[in-house]
Design a protein around this motif. Structure first.
Motif, mmCIF file in Angstrom:
data_model
loop_
_atom_site.group_PDB
_atom_site.id
_atom_site.type_symbol
_atom_site.label_atom_id
_atom_site.label_comp_id
_atom_site.label_asym_id
_atom_site.label_seq_id
_atom_site.Cartn_x
_atom_site.Cartn_y
_atom_site.Cartn_z
ATOM 1 N N ASP A 191 27.475 57.480 39.401
ATOM 2 C CA ASP A 191 26.792 56.308 39.968
ATOM 3 C C ASP A 191 26.397 56.238 41.559
ATOM 4 N N LYS A 203 46.942 54.026 35.656
ATOM 5 C CA LYS A 203 45.271 53.777 35.296
ATOM 6 C C LYS A 203 44.577 55.009 35.359
ATOM 7 N N TYR A 204 44.829 55.828 36.551
ATOM 8 C CA TYR A 204 43.741 56.829 36.546
ATOM 9 C C TYR A 204 44.514 58.407 35.612
ATOM 10 N N VAL A 220 35.933 51.352 44.460
ATOM 11 C CA VAL A 220 36.580 50.806 43.050
ATOM 12 C C VAL A 220 35.618 50.180 42.228
ATOM 13 N N ASN A 221 35.548 50.563 41.020
ATOM 14 C CA ASN A 221 34.715 50.434 39.997
ATOM 15 C C ASN A 221 33.167 51.017 40.127
ATOM 16 N N ARG A 222 33.118 52.040 40.918
ATOM 17 C CA ARG A 222 32.066 52.795 40.715
ATOM 18 C C ARG A 222 32.452 54.319 40.296
ATOM 19 N N THR A 223 31.558 54.657 39.192
ATOM 20 C CA THR A 223 31.663 56.163 38.881
ATOM 21 C C THR A 223 31.031 57.050 39.928
ATOM 22 N N VAL A 239 35.559 59.015 37.899
ATOM 23 C CA VAL A 239 35.533 57.693 38.581
ATOM 24 C C VAL A 239 36.111 57.854 40.037
#
Lengths: 303, 306
Positions: B88, B52-53, B82-85, B77
């Motif tokens: 961000d 995925k990465y 998880v789910n944070r860039t 990322v």
């Protein structure tokens, strides 16, 4: 002409051979007159003695658990002058053992900084020009990588433990020395006595080793004296992050950061080892100040 | 001056590229990966995550992917949050460290420079010795020990300030003091040395003999020149302080950049490591350029080149 130069060079050598011990003797005499530096020397000697004692046998080892009574997390008392930790180990004994690691870390780091810094700085300062600017940009880049990033990654790469910490600390400590050696050499290399030695046909290595570096040794020693305390402080920071020595090995840094966990309830556990770190680092800083004044030729004339 | 800024900005590109490449390599050479700490994951799951990465691709391909995104301003990322860039995370964490660091910088300058100046002017007196003793004490304490002492004394015994978290201005007090302690002491020592050196200059004697009051001599002639070496260290110091200190942020439980950085390094959260390092390097270049501009105001003799 050549005999003239030779004469100059011989004179210089003569001056050098008598001036070097003279400089150090003079520096020592001046240093001994500064009370803080003098006291600092004694404290450092005491800490080194403490580190040496730790190799000989002391009745209790730092790994001994006191099982006779409820000796866990004791406050300081006659039988345990600095109390005991959460496993019932005597804190004073652990601090004495810790002095071995902390002092070695300080001195070895200074040695690594000296070797890398002197070689790197000598090459940059002696050759100058393009090589110099390339090497100096290298230092700029080394500075722009955060110290902790390099220390942690190198530490992990070499392997956790004493060697990893030593390599990591050494690799972030040499840049200042390199810059200093370079600046000194840039200044010295155009002096007449260097020209004389060069005219005599001395090789590059000889020139740097015999003539340039000995004349720059004062500031280098001062810089290294300041490297030791900053290495001891960095090691304690690494321990605090959790990347110091692994238990049951201990240094003052690991002891102090272990003490952090029981700050509210048993603050002697952080206070005692921190006091040793503080006293040693303070002493090296005062010694460095004293040495700087003592070895500075400008203050030498004015007294 | 405009030329200087343009040239520095152009120079910053290769420097940042080298820093990014070095950090990229360093992080990947070191054994271990971002998903090592996850226990008992079946190998299929691990390989799915890695795919995925793009971590299953060769390092060169990962490098090109990263660089392409970096040019567009995308820092990647996080693998751990998880789910944070990374953008961000840094947008949340950097302002915290910036506030704390700026306050600490102000405290350090406000304490250090006057202390060093007084010590130099009163050279050899008890004032000088006390100031130097204090400042040498200040550079001899590990950050977490200073934090622990402040927490014990002001937080737990005197109860004048909160000991943790990041909520109000009062919460900034102890962490800012902890962070400022060693730079303040360092600045005091540097200022003293620098002022002493300037005081010996001939033109200071001239200024005095001209009939200027000691205060005028000090402010107009001595301090202005003595500030040049101080400005030099203020560049890197600013960058270090505003990008956050792990120790201070950990001790006071503050959600700043320093904590994210260290946890990222320990977790091999590759993109987050690179992002924080690049921000640090960029701020370092920015601060050093600002210092060079300040130089010309302090000492008109200094000409700006490259």
């Amino acid at each position: 002409m050549s005999s003239n130069l030779e004469q100059l060079s011989i004179e210089r050598k003569h001056v050098q051979s008598s001036a070097q011990p003279g400089l150090f003797l003079y520096a020592w005499l001046r240093l001994a007159r500064v009370p803080t530096a003098y006291a600092a020397l004694w404290i450092i000697a005491l800490m080194i003695a403490l580190a040496l004692i730790s190799w000989s046998s002391i009745p209790i080892t730092p790994y001994t658990y006191d099982e006779t009574s409820h000796a866990i997390l004791n406050a300081p008392s006659w039988s345990h002058p600095m109390g005991t930790d959460e496993l019932g180990r005597d804190l004073l004994t652990r601090i004495i053992y810790g002095s071995r690691m902390s002092m070695s870390i300080g001195f070895v780091t200074a040695l690594v900084a000296f070797v890398i810094g002197t070689v790197y700085g000598s090459i940059a300062g002696f050759y100058g020009g393009k090589i110099d600017s390339l090497l100096m940009r290298g230092i700029d880049i080394a500075y722009s990588l955060p110290d902790l990033l390099v220390m942690i990654l190198i530490g992990i790469l070499v392997g956790r433990g004493t060697l990893g910490i030593l390599v990591a600390l050494g690799l972030v400590s040499w840049m200042g020395t390199a810059r200093l050696v370079r600046a000194q050499l840039l200044q010295l290399k155009n002096e007449e006595f260097i020209e004389a030695a060069r005219a005599q046909g001395q090789g590059t290595l000889e020139l740097v080793r015999k003539h340039l570096l000995p004349n720059a040794i004062g500031p280098i020693i001062v810089a290294l004296t300041f490297t030791i305390p900053s290495a001891i402080l960095s090691e304690s920071t690494l321990s605090f992050i959790g990347l110091g020595l692994s238990s049951p090995e201990c240094s003052w840094g690991t002891l102090a950061s272990d003490g952090w966990r029981s700050l509210r309830t048993h603050w002697h556990l952080i206070a005692c080892p921190s006091f040793f770190i503080f006293l040693t680092v303070l002493s090296f800083n005062f010694l460095g100040d004293g040495l700087r004044d003592a070895l500075d030729p400008r203050t030498r004339i004015t007294r | 001056m405009f030329n200087l800024i343009v040239k520095r900005a152009l120079w910053a590109i290769p420097v940042l590229w080298i820093v990014a490449t070095l950090t990229f390599l360093l992080a990947r050479i070191v054994p271990g990966g971002p998903f090592d700490a996850e226990k008992n994951l079946p190998p299929e799951v691990v390989s799915n995550i890695k795919a995925k990465y793009y971590l299953d691709k060769p390092v060169t391909e990962q490098y090109w992917r990263y660089m392409k995104r970096l040019v567009q301003g995308d820092l990647g990322v996080s693998y751990k949050y998880v789910n944070r860039t990374v953008n961000d995370i840094l947008q949340d964490a950097f302002p915290v460290s910036l506030q704390l660091g700026s306050l600490a910088l102000l405290i350090a300058i406000g304490l250090g420079v006057p202390l060093g100046t007084i010590a130099a002017v009163r050279r050899g007196t008890a004032v000088d010795q006390t100031a130097m003793l204090l400042s040498t004490l200040g550079i001899s304490v590990p950050g977490f020990v200073a934090g622990a002492a402040l927490i014990l004394i002001f937080g737990l015994w005197l109860r004048v300030a909160p000991v943790a978290l990041w909520e109000s201005a009062r919460h900034m007090l102890l962490p800012a003091l902890t962070l400022a302690l060693s730079p303040a002491a360092f600045l005091a020592r540097l200022t003293r040395a620098s002022v002493l050196e300037v005081l010996e200059k001939d033109w200071v004697r001239t200024a005095r003999s001209k009939g200027l009051s000691p205060c005028q001599v000090l402010v107009k002639h001595v301090l202005r020149n003595a500030l040049v070496p101080i400005a030099t260290v203020l560049g890197p110091l600013t960058a270090i302080l505003i990008t956050g200190s792990f120790v201070v942020e950990f001790v006071y439980a503050i959600p700043g950049m320093g904590r994210f950085f260290i946890t990222a390094v320990i977790n091999r959260d590759y993109d987050l490591i690179l992002g924080t390092t690049l921000i640090f390097a960029a701020l370092l270049i920015l601060a050093n350029t600002a210092v060079d501009i300040v130089y010309t105001y302090l000492d008109p003799q200094i000409q700006l080149k490259d």
